[in-house]
Design a protein around this motif. Structure first.
Motif, short mmCIF file in Angstrom:
data_model
loop_
_atom_site.label_atom_id
_atom_site.label_comp_id
_atom_site.label_asym_id
_atom_site.label_seq_id
_atom_site.Cartn_x
_atom_site.Cartn_y
_atom_site.Cartn_z
N GLU A 274 -6.04 -8.74 23.35
CA GLU A 274 -4.66 -9.23 23.40
C GLU A 274 -4.19 -9.65 22.01
OE1 GLU A 274 -3.69 -12.13 26.30
OE2 GLU A 274 -4.59 -11.02 27.96
N GLU A 275 -5.03 -10.34 21.28
CA GLU A 275 -4.68 -10.73 19.91
C GLU A 275 -4.47 -9.50 19.04
OE1 GLU A 275 -6.36 -13.69 16.39
OE2 GLU A 275 -7.77 -12.87 17.85
N ALA A 276 -5.34 -8.50 19.21
CA ALA A 276 -5.24 -7.27 18.41
C ALA A 276 -3.93 -6.54 18.70
CB ALA A 276 -6.44 -6.37 18.69
N ALA A 277 -3.55 -6.45 19.97
CA ALA A 277 -2.30 -5.76 20.33
C ALA A 277 -1.09 -6.45 19.70
CB ALA A 277 -2.15 -5.70 21.85
N ALA A 278 -1.08 -7.78 19.75
CA ALA A 278 0.04 -8.53 19.19
C ALA A 278 0.16 -8.34 17.68
CB ALA A 278 -0.10 -10.01 19.54
N GLN A 279 -0.97 -8.10 17.01
CA GLN A 279 -0.98 -7.98 15.55
C GLN A 279 -0.79 -6.56 15.06
OE1 GLN A 279 -1.37 -10.56 13.48
NE2 GLN A 279 -2.10 -12.17 14.84
N LEU A 280 -0.96 -5.56 15.94
CA LEU A 280 -1.14 -4.18 15.51
C LEU A 280 -0.04 -3.66 14.59
CD1 LEU A 280 -2.68 -1.49 15.63
CD2 LEU A 280 -1.38 -0.95 17.70
N PHE A 281 1.21 -3.68 15.05
CA PHE A 281 2.27 -3.03 14.28
C PHE A 281 2.57 -3.78 12.98
CE2 PHE A 281 3.70 -1.19 18.51
CZ PHE A 281 3.15 0.06 18.23
N ALA A 282 2.53 -5.11 13.02
CA ALA A 282 2.75 -5.88 11.79
C ALA A 282 1.64 -5.59 10.78
CB ALA A 282 2.81 -7.37 12.10
N ALA A 283 0.41 -5.45 11.27
CA ALA A 283 -0.71 -5.17 10.37
C ALA A 283 -0.59 -3.78 9.75
CB ALA A 283 -2.03 -5.30 11.13
N LEU A 284 -0.24 -2.78 10.56
CA LEU A 284 -0.06 -1.43 10.03
C LEU A 284 1.04 -1.40 8.98
CD1 LEU A 284 -0.33 0.98 13.10
CD2 LEU A 284 -1.79 0.98 11.07
N ARG A 285 2.12 -2.09 9.27
CA ARG A 285 3.25 -2.13 8.34
C ARG A 285 2.82 -2.76 7.01
NH1 ARG A 285 8.70 -1.69 9.29
NH2 ARG A 285 8.24 -1.51 11.51
N ARG A 286 2.10 -3.87 7.08
CA ARG A 286 1.68 -4.57 5.86
C ARG A 286 0.68 -3.74 5.07
NH1 ARG A 286 -1.72 -10.18 5.85
NH2 ARG A 286 -2.18 -10.23 3.63
N LEU A 287 -0.30 -3.14 5.75
CA LEU A 287 -1.28 -2.31 5.04
C LEU A 287 -0.61 -1.12 4.38
CD1 LEU A 287 -4.27 -2.25 7.57
CD2 LEU A 287 -4.17 -3.46 5.37
N ASP A 288 0.36 -0.53 5.06
CA ASP A 288 1.06 0.63 4.51
C ASP A 288 1.85 0.23 3.26
OD1 ASP A 288 1.95 3.35 4.54
OD2 ASP A 288 3.84 2.68 5.41
N ARG A 289 2.62 -0.84 3.37
CA ARG A 289 3.46 -1.27 2.24
C ARG A 289 2.62 -1.73 1.05
NH1 ARG A 289 6.31 -4.70 4.84
NH2 ARG A 289 5.05 -6.53 4.34
N GLN A 290 1.68 -2.62 1.29
CA GLN A 290 0.87 -3.15 0.19
C GLN A 290 -0.10 -2.11 -0.34
OE1 GLN A 290 -0.93 -6.92 1.08
NE2 GLN A 290 1.01 -7.89 1.63
N GLY A 291 -0.61 -1.26 0.55
CA GLY A 291 -1.53 -0.21 0.11
C GLY A 291 -0.86 0.77 -0.84
N ARG A 292 0.38 1.15 -0.54
CA ARG A 292 1.11 2.06 -1.43
C ARG A 292 1.39 1.39 -2.77
NH1 ARG A 292 5.92 2.86 0.62
NH2 ARG A 292 5.69 1.80 2.61
N LYS A 293 1.70 0.10 -2.75
CA LYS A 293 1.93 -0.63 -3.99
C LYS A 293 0.67 -0.68 -4.86
CE LYS A 293 5.68 -3.74 -2.56
NZ LYS A 293 6.04 -5.16 -2.31
N GLN A 294 -0.49 -0.77 -4.21
CA GLN A 294 -1.76 -0.86 -4.93
C GLN A 294 -2.34 0.51 -5.27
OE1 GLN A 294 -4.59 -3.50 -3.03
NE2 GLN A 294 -3.00 -4.98 -2.48
N GLY A 295 -1.64 1.58 -4.90
CA GLY A 295 -2.12 2.91 -5.20
C GLY A 295 -3.23 3.40 -4.30
N LEU A 296 -3.39 2.79 -3.12
CA LEU A 296 -4.41 3.25 -2.17
C LEU A 296 -3.98 4.56 -1.52
CD1 LEU A 296 -5.41 -0.16 -0.54
CD2 LEU A 296 -6.41 0.99 -2.52
#
Length: 327
Positions: A274-296
């Motif tokens: 349940e905790e994972a489901a609530a976090q999923l889309f926000a986590a994907l969005r943050r990893l995508d945005r910050q990862g692109r900034k860091q050149g991942l």
């Protein structure tokens, strides 16, 4: 990138009244639900429904969900059989969408049904959504408030980032409690079909109405969220990762046992679905945005158990990882 939306308002009575007036004038309003934020428009207006498709850049063969304040209101537009009535009794208001036969005098725009003889309907639980539905007095078409195929929004800021001036007003209901879209079940004759797993689990549905079959992905979608590629970040997503590769951010679950990443988010260190489901889309969005900034160069997702809400999480991850044209 769209410009930020001009206004994000707390859901006061005045803001709800303004949102209803905007909807009546054909504008689009973002509203919170218990699942994700929805991009709402007058479901009875062809022009408003067309505006939703345009704002989301959504294929018009992908149906929209019509939202109602009660099952009784939904029954004005669609036909309930015994199993549909039982599911509505048990799970509405809540995160369950039913795809049912349209009545001959159905008020919902045929465009929202993608030209089909069925309509997806839901009664949301969120208090702000209920207040707006009551004030507006008509069903609202309200798919997730993001561009088509992108990560679904679970906070008002996500809506502003995704849609900007395409939405007239964002009602701020805070972070969505569930954070993953509704379960979608079709009851159109020939037995119930699970079109999309979600917060109401397959086990709960079968306990209510008996065995349910799984729909394939061939042909025209009967309900929302059935396209093979959906919920997708810009960075490629690799599933069931048991080791980290160079240049990958990490989407973790439970103990992080596959190495250290420059950028990592754990959906639930204790392994709670349940905790994972609530976090999923926000986590994907943050990893995508910050990862692109860091050149991942990608995101590695650790395995999620294929049970209960884990089925819904894995469904979203598989669609997010699916090949897309132009990628």
């Amino acid at each position: 990138m769209s410009k930020p939306a001009s206004r994000i308002l707390p859901p006061t009575d005045a803001a709800i009244a303004e949102a209803a007036a905007l909807l009546g004038a054909g504008a689009l309003v973002a509203l919170p639900t218990e699942t994700v934020y929805g991009l709402a428009g007058d479901a009875t207006s062809d022009l408003a429904v067309a505006a939703i498709f345009a704002a989301k850049e959504r294929p018009q063969f992908n149906p929209l969900i019509a939202h109602y304040p009660s099952a009784g209101e939904a029954a004005r537009d669609v036909t309930f059989d015994e199993k549909a009535s039982e599911l509505a009794r048990r799970f509405w208001p809540g995160p369950l969408t039913l795809v049912l036969p349209r009545r001959a005098d159905c008020r919902v725009s045929l465009l929202a049904s993608a030209g089909l003889d069925s309509q997806a309907v839901r009664v949301p639980r969120h208090e702000v959504a209920q207040r707006l539905l009551a004030k507006f007095g008509k069903p609202l078409a309200a798919p997730s408030a993001n561009r088509s195929g992108r990560i679904s929004p679970t906070q008002p800021s996500h809506v502003a980032e995704e849609l900007g001036e395409r939405v007239a007003l964002i009602l701020d209901g805070g972070p969505c409690k569930i954070g993953i879209e509704s379960t979608v079940v079709a009851l159109l004759g020939g037995g119930p079909l699970l079109l999309r797993p979600g917060a109401v689990t397959e086990e709960e549905i079968e306990a209510a109405i008996g065995p349910i079959a799984h729909a394939g992905e061939g042909g025209q979608p009967r309900g929302p969220g059935m396209l093979a590629s959906h919920y997708a970040p810009d960075l490629p997503l690799r599933l069931d990762a048991r080791e980290l590769r160079e240049g990958e951010a990490l989407l973790g679950f439970g103990p992080l046992t596959i190495g250290e990443a420059k950028l990592a988010i754990n959906l639930s260190p204790r392994g709670d679905l349940e905790e994972a489901a609530a976090q999923l889309f926000a986590a994907l969005r943050r990893l995508d945005r910050q990862g692109r900034k860091q050149g991942l160069t990608g995101i590695a997702a650790m395995p999620i158990p294929e049970r209960g809400l884990g089925r819904a999480i894995n469904d979203r991850l598989r669609r997010a990882a699916a090949p897309r044209s132009g990628r």
